[in-house]
Every structure is written in C-alpha cells, then in structure tokens.
Design a protein around this motif. Structure first.
Motif, PDB file in Angstrom:
ATOM      1  N   ARG A  96      78.972 -69.759  29.128  1.00  0.00           N
ATOM      2  CA  ARG A  96      79.745 -69.231  28.001  1.00  0.00           C
ATOM      3  C   ARG A  96      78.843 -69.082  26.774  1.00  0.00           C
ATOM      4  O   ARG A  96      78.893 -68.065  26.060  1.00  0.00           O
ATOM      5  CB  ARG A  96      80.929 -70.153  27.701  1.00  0.00           C
ATOM      6  N   THR A  97      78.014 -70.096  26.538  1.00  0.00           N
ATOM      7  CA  THR A  97      77.109 -70.047  25.389  1.00  0.00           C
ATOM      8  C   THR A  97      76.085 -68.938  25.544  1.00  0.00           C
ATOM      9  O   THR A  97      75.763 -68.215  24.588  1.00  0.00           O
ATOM     10  CB  THR A  97      76.385 -71.394  25.234  1.00  0.00           C
ATOM     11  N   ILE A  98      75.551 -68.764  26.760  1.00  0.00           N
ATOM     12  CA  ILE A  98      74.570 -67.708  27.014  1.00  0.00           C
ATOM     13  C   ILE A  98      75.184 -66.334  26.759  1.00  0.00           C
ATOM     14  O   ILE A  98      74.542 -65.452  26.172  1.00  0.00           O
ATOM     15  CB  ILE A  98      74.046 -67.826  28.458  1.00  0.00           C
ATOM     16  N   LYS A  99      76.432 -66.138  27.170  1.00  0.00           N
ATOM     17  CA  LYS A  99      77.108 -64.863  26.928  1.00  0.00           C
ATOM     18  C   LYS A  99      77.343 -64.638  25.431  1.00  0.00           C
ATOM     19  O   LYS A  99      77.205 -63.514  24.929  1.00  0.00           O
ATOM     20  CB  LYS A  99      78.436 -64.821  27.684  1.00  0.00           C
ATOM     21  N   GLN A 100      77.691 -65.691  24.722  1.00  0.00           N
ATOM     22  CA  GLN A 100      77.912 -65.578  23.281  1.00  0.00           C
ATOM     23  C   GLN A 100      76.619 -65.198  22.561  1.00  0.00           C
ATOM     24  O   GLN A 100      76.626 -64.371  21.644  1.00  0.00           O
ATOM     25  CB  GLN A 100      78.458 -66.898  22.737  1.00  0.00           C
ATOM     26  N   LEU A 101      75.508 -65.801  22.981  1.00  0.00           N
ATOM     27  CA  LEU A 101      74.216 -65.453  22.389  1.00  0.00           C
ATOM     28  C   LEU A 101      73.878 -63.993  22.669  1.00  0.00           C
ATOM     29  O   LEU A 101      73.375 -63.284  21.787  1.00  0.00           O
ATOM     30  CB  LEU A 101      73.124 -66.369  22.946  1.00  0.00           C
ATOM     31  N   GLY A 102      74.173 -63.534  23.879  1.00  0.00           N
ATOM     32  CA  GLY A 102      73.921 -62.136  24.221  1.00  0.00           C
ATOM     33  C   GLY A 102      74.741 -61.181  23.372  1.00  0.00           C
ATOM     34  O   GLY A 102      74.252 -60.120  22.965  1.00  0.00           O
ATOM     35  N   ALA A 103      75.997 -61.566  23.119  1.00  0.00           N
ATOM     36  CA  ALA A 103      76.859 -60.727  22.288  1.00  0.00           C
ATOM     37  C   ALA A 103      76.335 -60.637  20.858  1.00  0.00           C
ATOM     38  O   ALA A 103      76.373 -59.563  20.228  1.00  0.00           O
ATOM     39  CB  ALA A 103      78.281 -61.291  22.301  1.00  0.00           C
ATOM     40  N   LYS A 104      75.830 -61.749  20.324  1.00  0.00           N
ATOM     41  CA  LYS A 104      75.262 -61.748  18.974  1.00  0.00           C
ATOM     42  C   LYS A 104      73.993 -60.898  18.929  1.00  0.00           C
ATOM     43  O   LYS A 104      73.764 -60.159  17.959  1.00  0.00           O
ATOM     44  CB  LYS A 104      74.949 -63.171  18.539  1.00  0.00           C
ATOM     45  N   MET A 105      73.176 -60.991  19.970  1.00  0.00           N
ATOM     46  CA  MET A 105      71.941 -60.207  20.020  1.00  0.00           C
ATOM     47  C   MET A 105      72.221 -58.712  20.029  1.00  0.00           C
ATOM     48  O   MET A 105      71.464 -57.920  19.451  1.00  0.00           O
ATOM     49  CB  MET A 105      71.139 -60.595  21.263  1.00  0.00           C
ATOM     50  N   ALA A 106      73.326 -58.316  20.663  1.00  0.00           N
ATOM     51  CA  ALA A 106      73.664 -56.895  20.762  1.00  0.00           C
ATOM     52  C   ALA A 106      73.973 -56.286  19.401  1.00  0.00           C
ATOM     53  O   ALA A 106      73.905 -55.056  19.242  1.00  0.00           O
ATOM     54  CB  ALA A 106      74.851 -56.713  21.694  1.00  0.00           C
ATOM     55  N   LEU A 107      74.281 -57.121  18.430  1.00  0.00           N
ATOM     56  CA  LEU A 107      74.628 -56.634  17.094  1.00  0.00           C
ATOM     57  C   LEU A 107      73.428 -56.589  16.153  1.00  0.00           C
ATOM     58  O   LEU A 107      73.562 -56.162  15.002  1.00  0.00           O
ATOM     59  CB  LEU A 107      75.712 -57.532  16.478  1.00  0.00           C
ATOM     60  N   LEU A 108      72.263 -57.036  16.645  1.00  0.00           N
ATOM     61  CA  LEU A 108      71.086 -57.144  15.792  1.00  0.00           C
ATOM     62  C   LEU A 108      70.009 -56.143  16.204  1.00  0.00           C
ATOM     63  O   LEU A 108      69.922 -55.754  17.371  1.00  0.00           O
ATOM     64  CB  LEU A 108      70.503 -58.559  15.881  1.00  0.00           C
ATOM     65  N   PRO A 109      69.168 -55.737  15.253  1.00  0.00           N
ATOM     66  CA  PRO A 109      68.010 -54.896  15.598  1.00  0.00           C
ATOM     67  C   PRO A 109      67.095 -55.643  16.563  1.00  0.00           C
ATOM     68  O   PRO A 109      66.852 -56.841  16.411  1.00  0.00           O
ATOM     69  CB  PRO A 109      67.320 -54.660  14.246  1.00  0.00           C
ATOM     70  N   GLY A 110      66.594 -54.933  17.550  1.00  0.00           N
ATOM     71  CA  GLY A 110      65.838 -55.576  18.605  1.00  0.00           C
ATOM     72  C   GLY A 110      64.564 -56.264  18.164  1.00  0.00           C
ATOM     73  O   GLY A 110      64.068 -57.145  18.867  1.00  0.00           O
ATOM     74  N   GLU A 111      64.011 -55.888  17.020  1.00  0.00           N
ATOM     75  CA  GLU A 111      62.751 -56.481  16.560  1.00  0.00           C
ATOM     76  C   GLU A 111      62.951 -57.415  15.372  1.00  0.00           C
ATOM     77  O   GLU A 111      61.979 -57.849  14.759  1.00  0.00           O
ATOM     78  CB  GLU A 111      61.753 -55.370  16.185  1.00  0.00           C
ATOM     79  N   SER A 112      64.184 -57.746  15.060  1.00  0.00           N
ATOM     80  CA  SER A 112      64.432 -58.624  13.920  1.00  0.00           C
ATOM     81  C   SER A 112      64.116 -60.070  14.281  1.00  0.00           C
ATOM     82  O   SER A 112      64.116 -60.464  15.443  1.00  0.00           O
ATOM     83  CB  SER A 112      65.882 -58.508  13.462  1.00  0.00           C
ATOM     84  N   ASP A 113      63.856 -60.888  13.255  1.00  0.00           N
ATOM     85  CA  ASP A 113      63.560 -62.306  13.471  1.00  0.00           C
ATOM     86  C   ASP A 113      64.751 -63.023  14.090  1.00  0.00           C
ATOM     87  O   ASP A 113      64.574 -63.899  14.958  1.00  0.00           O
ATOM     88  CB  ASP A 113      63.171 -62.971  12.146  1.00  0.00           C
ATOM     89  N   ASP A 114      65.960 -62.673  13.634  1.00  0.00           N
ATOM     90  CA  ASP A 114      67.155 -63.317  14.191  1.00  0.00           C
ATOM     91  C   ASP A 114      67.329 -62.980  15.668  1.00  0.00           C
ATOM     92  O   ASP A 114      67.723 -63.834  16.480  1.00  0.00           O
ATOM     93  CB  ASP A 114      68.399 -62.879  13.410  1.00  0.00           C
TER      94      ASP A 114
END
Length: 253
Positions: free
Chosen positions: A125-143
């Motif tokens: 569940r946590t891994i999926k949540q992290l993936g969802a957050k990553m999808a909202l961010l620029p691919g080369e950002s620090d976050d």
C-alpha cells in the motif's frame, strides 16, 4: 498443438549443488507419460478441478484465461515412490491460477499464503502511494528522486522479508532459507520458489516420497518473449529454479 520437447531433447531439470560440488538432475522419464495425460485432461475439461461435476466447478479453476492477454503458465508433474514402493504422481502449477494459490489435487505453495498476504499488505500500500505521489512530480525534481529512492528501498526490504518466509528442505534433511539456498549473485528474483519444480520437490520431501522423474510444460498463449509455446515440454527455468533445485535434490541419490 505440439506435445513435445522444446528442442527435441530430453528436458531434465536440476541444478548445481554447493555441498556435493556437482549437478543434481531429475530425468524426464517416467514423468513424460503423466505429463501428456495431464495435458489431455486440461484440453478436455479446460479446468483444474475436472474431478468435480460441472455444477460444482470453481470458475477460478478455468484454464480459459491462460489463452488471453495474460498468457499461459507452466504446469509440472513429479513421479515418485512412497515408502512401500507404490507410484505417486504429483501435479503443480506455477504461482497462482486466476488468483488461486491452492486447488484440490495440486500441490501447495512453499509458503503460508495467509502469512505472505499479511506481510505484504501494508508495504505494498505504501509503495503504491509513493508511486502515486511520484506521478504528480516532474521526473527530474529532487522530490521525485527522493520518493523514488524511498520506494526502491522499501521494495528491497519487502522482498527480503518475503524471501525469509520461504524455507527449502532437501532429501538430506537440511533446511535453508531461500536466500541462503539460492546460488548466484544478488538476491533471488521475484517469484523464486513459486515455480512447479520447487513446489513439487518440497511436497515430496514433506511427505516422504522419493522422486523418479519430473516433466514440465507450458499451457496457453505464448509468453511475450516468445520463448514458451503451448503444449511444449521445458526444463525447469535456469534463472530461478536452476539456482535452488540442486540444493533441493541433494540427498536423493
């Protein structure tokens, strides 16, 4: 359909044994005939629970999905002798079939799937949540990089915990965790221990059966790489099974 070996040879299965410093192998015979018999049953009934009347059949035991987009699956047969010399034929499917780990007449997985599900629930569940957050961010950002590193670390941690649930016992009476029995660099690949060969041998060891021959075949639509074809016999896979079967077979002869 072509019922036969992938390369016209004898697809014996086994692997290198660290203790004996040799390759332990199980021959194809006498399992080939039982393997062809199993193919015939699957072809006629199109389900794993052919022993039940159609009205009582579990829809999840249907083999029809194996011919769809998801592709086919490996099935295996192990011919053994019990303590009184009688032949015992074991059957297995790799991994799950339509979400089923267990089916009557088929050997069980190496691991307690209830314990496995409980172990994986929260981390996944946590891994999926992290993936969802990553999808909202620029691919080369620090976050994005930070979240990707966190997800990878959590995935590796989960895989180690899953492997710790798997225990392999051989015919010499030795028991090792999967990661220790596995030969090769790095951690065992995902799904190691869930294929037909390891499941069949684990069942034989638990029940005091002595294997004589093992055969495996592919059933369903060809895999994406085109390396597996419907109705063909294949040896146990080298990347996963080949790294642990040598340990599992140790002590058989």
């Amino acid at each position: 359909m072509a019922d036969g070996c992938a390369d016209g040879g004898e697809p014996a299965s086994g692997g290198w044994c660290r203790r004996c410093r040799t390759v332990h192998l199980l021959p194809l015979e006498p399992a080939r005939v039982e393997c062809l018999r199993l193919m015939s049953l699957l072809r006629i009934h199109r389900r794993l629970d052919w022993h039940l009347p159609p009205a009582m059949a579990d829809p999840r035991c249907s083999t029809e999905p194996l011919f769809g987009e998801a592709g086919g699956k490996m099935f295996g047969v192990l011919c053994c002798r019990d303590g009184e010399g009688r032949q015992v034929v074991l059957r297995a499917f790799s991994g799950q079939v339509n979400g089923l780990w267990h089916a009557a007449g088929w050997v069980d997985p190496l691991v307690d799937v209830t314990e496995l599900d409980a172990l994986m629930r929260e981390p996944e569940r946590t891994i999926k949540q992290l993936g969802a957050k990553m999808a909202l961010l620029p691919g080369e950002s620090d976050d994005y990089r930070r979240l990707r590193q966190e997800r990878r670390a959590l995935s590796r941690q989960l895989m180690r915990a899953v492997h710790d649930l798997y225990r392999l016992r051989n015919f010499r009476g030795q028991t090792l965790p999967l990661a220790e029995a596995f030969l090769g660099p790095g951690a065992p690949p995902s799904g190691t221990g869930d294929c037909c060969g390891p499941k069949l041998l684990a069942h034989a060891v638990r029940h005091g059966l002595r294997p004589e021959g093992m055969a495996e075949f592919y059933w369903g639509a060809s895999n994406a790489s085109g390396t597996k074809t419907h109705g063909r016999l294949y040896p146990a896979c080298a990347a996963k099974c080949g790294k642990i079967l040598g340990f599992q077979l140790c002590g058989l002869r």
